[in-house]
Design an enzyme around this catalytic site. Structure first.
Site, mmCIF file in Angstrom:
data_model
loop_
_atom_site.group_PDB
_atom_site.id
_atom_site.type_symbol
_atom_site.label_atom_id
_atom_site.label_comp_id
_atom_site.label_asym_id
_atom_site.label_seq_id
_atom_site.Cartn_x
_atom_site.Cartn_y
_atom_site.Cartn_z
ATOM 1 N N CYS A 15 0.857 -1.182 0.000
ATOM 2 C CA CYS A 15 0.000 0.000 0.000
ATOM 3 C C CYS A 15 0.895 1.235 0.000
ATOM 4 O O CYS A 15 2.093 1.156 0.268
ATOM 5 C CB CYS A 15 -0.857 0.040 1.261
ATOM 6 N N GLY A 42 -0.251 0.131 -5.029
ATOM 7 C CA GLY A 42 -1.574 -0.461 -4.819
ATOM 8 C C GLY A 42 -2.537 0.081 -5.839
ATOM 9 O O GLY A 42 -2.643 1.290 -6.004
ATOM 10 N N ASN A 116 0.195 1.340 5.733
ATOM 11 C CA ASN A 116 1.000 0.465 4.884
ATOM 12 C C ASN A 116 1.759 -0.482 5.811
ATOM 13 O O ASN A 116 2.535 -0.014 6.648
ATOM 14 C CB ASN A 116 1.972 1.304 4.058
ATOM 15 N N GLY A 117 1.517 -1.774 5.652
ATOM 16 C CA GLY A 117 2.207 -2.750 6.488
ATOM 17 C C GLY A 117 1.268 -3.861 6.898
ATOM 18 O O GLY A 117 0.218 -4.057 6.274
ATOM 19 N N CYS A 249 12.537 -3.156 4.700
ATOM 20 C CA CYS A 249 12.293 -4.250 3.739
ATOM 21 C C CYS A 249 13.234 -4.102 2.545
ATOM 22 O O CYS A 249 13.174 -3.115 1.814
ATOM 23 C CB CYS A 249 10.843 -4.182 3.273
ATOM 24 N N TYR A 255 12.355 -4.253 -5.717
ATOM 25 C CA TYR A 255 11.194 -4.265 -6.603
ATOM 26 C C TYR A 255 10.103 -3.255 -6.283
ATOM 27 O O TYR A 255 9.563 -2.615 -7.181
ATOM 28 C CB TYR A 255 10.590 -5.686 -6.626
ATOM 29 N N SER A 296 10.450 -3.359 -14.166
ATOM 30 C CA SER A 296 11.315 -3.422 -12.992
ATOM 31 C C SER A 296 12.624 -4.161 -13.257
ATOM 32 O O SER A 296 13.590 -3.972 -12.537
ATOM 33 C CB SER A 296 10.569 -4.044 -11.813
ATOM 34 N N ASP A 358 15.586 -10.458 -14.604
ATOM 35 C CA ASP A 358 14.355 -10.089 -13.887
ATOM 36 C C ASP A 358 14.718 -9.947 -12.418
ATOM 37 O O ASP A 358 15.773 -10.405 -11.970
ATOM 38 C CB ASP A 358 13.278 -11.159 -14.095
ATOM 39 N N ASP A 359 13.816 -9.311 -11.644
ATOM 40 C CA ASP A 359 14.188 -9.014 -10.261
ATOM 41 C C ASP A 359 13.821 -10.103 -9.274
ATOM 42 O O ASP A 359 14.401 -10.166 -8.195
ATOM 43 C CB ASP A 359 13.570 -7.677 -9.813
ATOM 44 N N CYS A 395 6.223 -13.657 3.575
ATOM 45 C CA CYS A 395 6.340 -12.365 4.253
ATOM 46 C C CYS A 395 5.127 -12.160 5.152
ATOM 47 O O CYS A 395 3.999 -12.410 4.753
ATOM 48 C CB CYS A 395 6.391 -11.249 3.220
ATOM 49 N N CYS A 446 15.387 -5.964 6.641
ATOM 50 C CA CYS A 446 14.675 -7.238 6.714
ATOM 51 C C CYS A 446 14.987 -7.994 5.430
ATOM 52 O O CYS A 446 14.856 -7.447 4.334
ATOM 53 C CB CYS A 446 13.163 -7.020 6.820
ATOM 54 N N CYS A 449 12.422 -13.031 3.731
ATOM 55 C CA CYS A 449 11.901 -13.929 2.684
ATOM 56 C C CYS A 449 13.031 -14.695 1.996
ATOM 57 O O CYS A 449 12.783 -15.672 1.297
ATOM 58 C CB CYS A 449 11.029 -13.173 1.687
HETATM 59 S S1 SF4 Z 1 10.014 -10.702 4.415
HETATM 60 FE FE1 SF4 Z 1 10.832 -9.944 2.445
HETATM 61 S S2 SF4 Z 1 9.146 -8.797 1.506
HETATM 62 FE FE2 SF4 Z 1 8.639 -9.059 3.694
HETATM 63 S S3 SF4 Z 1 9.400 -7.228 4.734
HETATM 64 FE FE3 SF4 Z 1 11.028 -8.741 4.862
HETATM 65 S S4 SF4 Z 1 12.308 -8.386 3.016
HETATM 66 FE FE4 SF4 Z 1 10.357 -7.327 2.708
#
Ligand code: SF4
Length: 477
Positions: A15, A42, A116-117, A249, A255, A296, A358-359, A395, A446, A449
């Site tokens: 978002c 979004g 957003n989150g 993130c 991306y 992207s 690609d990303d 995620c 973070c 993922c």
């Molecule tokens: S898990 Fe991946 S997509 Fe989710 S916040 Fe962490 S880095 Fe971002």
């Protein structure tokens, strides 16, 4: 006939939020353009709330910003402060009740909120909110936060500082009453949030591209754990929560964020180009041209070409005007090969060995269709190079990333994925390589993922099914 991919194999966006205080200016119009710049975050609903100092007016609807608001709508929303929101939702949860800003009564007026989150303790919060006698209408945790604020007395800034310790998870939020606009961010700073200066006021936005769009100048980030009251004269800050390990993130850089946005003092486009440069050093390949999948994948493809010396070329043209809400062609037209989004440039591709950059790859299904499309267009070889590491964990912080079972890299090794998608070779950027390209230590991000190391605890019960729950069940974004 080949099946043309309509969507790319990416995580779904999240978002975007925007806020402005600028008395005497057209704040609804400023918010409209701010949201327009954040549309990539979004595309399923958009909304604006405006305060004229006595009332808060809210308009929100399913659809793109430009289809939700027209001139009469914007002109009808006069005031000195506004917030706005664009939302992505999972299929089935895309209903009007979930559009934002959420608004609930507070004292004699209203409190409106855009988020957003994603919270990780929404079950506990839901019980708390229900114990306060509040009846929930939506399926979003944004409504829970708004409900908590609506029950807090005092100034909005005081209310936010009292509610923030109750929240766990990722949140970058703008909230508005008749008299105050407050923005706040979780103590890990998972989602971006920046403040900009405008002639005659201040703005706050998910990304700097929205500041550029409305002629604002970047001032600073909202710090992790910080709440700011924004007025026409400045920004009043309170460090409501002690910042913990910062965990922006990393996928914002890979991306989500727009390439012209600045994250952590660096232009996202340059970050992505550098990911392509490092990828070329880690996983070189003999080929005739480097191709980026629009849009992207393009900066990383340019970086790969720059480092490898292999010429860059466009090879797929994308129709930029097809949004998520576009009418789908249906099975019959699909079988006739209707190309909604991507069309290969056969004369460029024919007989060539392609490096396709690609990303990310999430499920692998559309990647396979893309490889098929390129081979049917005459590519002699397709070598896939992915400018992020394999996604192996879901995620829980606001991105609609598939269940582990659906993540192709959680279930297959690289060679098996290459065979599955029909590529002649496949390589991902390494985690170290990603960090080298970012030019920042891993500790600030973070990367869950890729690693499964979640910076904010994820309750055992948290799973994707919770985030797709119907009305009345566990809330999501
Ligand atoms: S898990 Fe991946 S997509 Fe989710 S916040 Fe962490 S880095 Fe971002």
């Amino acid at each position: 006939m080949q099946e043309i991919p309509e969507e790319r194999d990416h995580p779904e966006e999240e978002c975007g939020v925007f806020g402005v205080v600028a008395p005497g200016h057209e704040v609804a119009r400023i918010t409209f353009f701010g949201l327009h710049a954040l549309q990539h975050r979004g595309q399923e609903s958009a909304g604006i709330a405006v305060s004229d100092g006595q009332h808060v007016m809210v308009q929100r609807e399913l659809g793109l910003v430009s289809s939700v608001f027209d001139e009469p709508a914007l002109r009808s929303m006069e005031g000195g402060a506004a917030i706005g929101h664009v939302r992505y939702s999972t299929t089935g949860a895309n209903k009007w009740d979930n559009a934002q800003p959420v608004a609930l009564p507070r004292g004699d007026g209203l409190v409106a909120l855009g988020h957003n989150g994603n919270l990780t303790n929404s079950d506990a919060l839901r019980r708390k909110v229900e114990s306060l006698g509040h009846e929930l209408r939506a399926t979003t945790d944004s409504e829970l936060i708004t409900a908590l604020l609506s029950h807090e007395p005092g100034s909005l800034l005081d209310a936010v500082c009292n509610v923030m310790p109750l929240l766990q998870g990722a949140y970058s939020i703008v909230t508005l009453t008749e008299h105050e606009l407050v923005a706040f961010r979780d103590p890990n700073g998972v989602r971006p949030l920046v403040i900009g200066r405008l002639e005659g006021g201040y703005v706050v936005a998910s990304e700097t591209c929205a500041l550029d769009q409305v002629g604002a100048v970047l001032d600073r980030e909202v710090n992790p754990g910080e709440a700011v009251r924004i007025t026409a004269n400045g920004v009043e800050s309170r460090q409501a929560l002690r910042p913990v390990q910062r965990a922006l993130c990393v996928f914002e850089a890979i991306y989500f964020a727009r390439p012209d946005s600045i994250l952590d003092g660096q232009t996202v486009w340059e970050n992505r180009r550098d990911m392509g440069i490092v990828l070329a050093t880690e996983s070189p390949v003999d080929a005739d041209i480097v191709v980026g999948l629009p849009d992207s994948g393009t900066p990383a493809a340019i970086g790969f070409a720059q480092e490898s010396g292999i010429p860059y070329s466009e090879a797929v043209v994308r129709n930029r005007y097809v949004g998520r809400s576009f009418i789908q062609p249906g099975q019959e037209l699909r079988q006739l090969g209707v190309k909604l989004k991507f069309n290969p440039l056969k004369s460029i591709i024919e007989g060539k060995r392609l490096v396709v950059v690609d990303d990310s790859i999430v499920r692998g299904t559309t990647t396979r269709k893309t490889v098929d499309m390129l081979k049917e267009a005459g590519a002699a070889e397709v070598h896939l190079r992915i400018s992020s590491p394999p996604i192996t964990w879901p995620c829980f912080y606001g991105i609609d990333m598939a269940d582990r079972d659906d993540l192709i890299a959680a279930n297959m090794d690289v060679a098996a994925i290459a065979a599955h998608v029909g590529a002649d070779s496949l390589a991902y950027l390494s985690l170290d390589g990603l960090q080298r390209a970012m030019g920042r230590p891993a500790s600030g991000y973070c990367r869950a993922c890729f690693t499964g190391e979640y910076p904010i605890p994820v309750p055992d019960a948290a799973g994707k099914e919770r985030f797709e729950a119907p009305a009345g069940a566990a809330p999501s974004r």
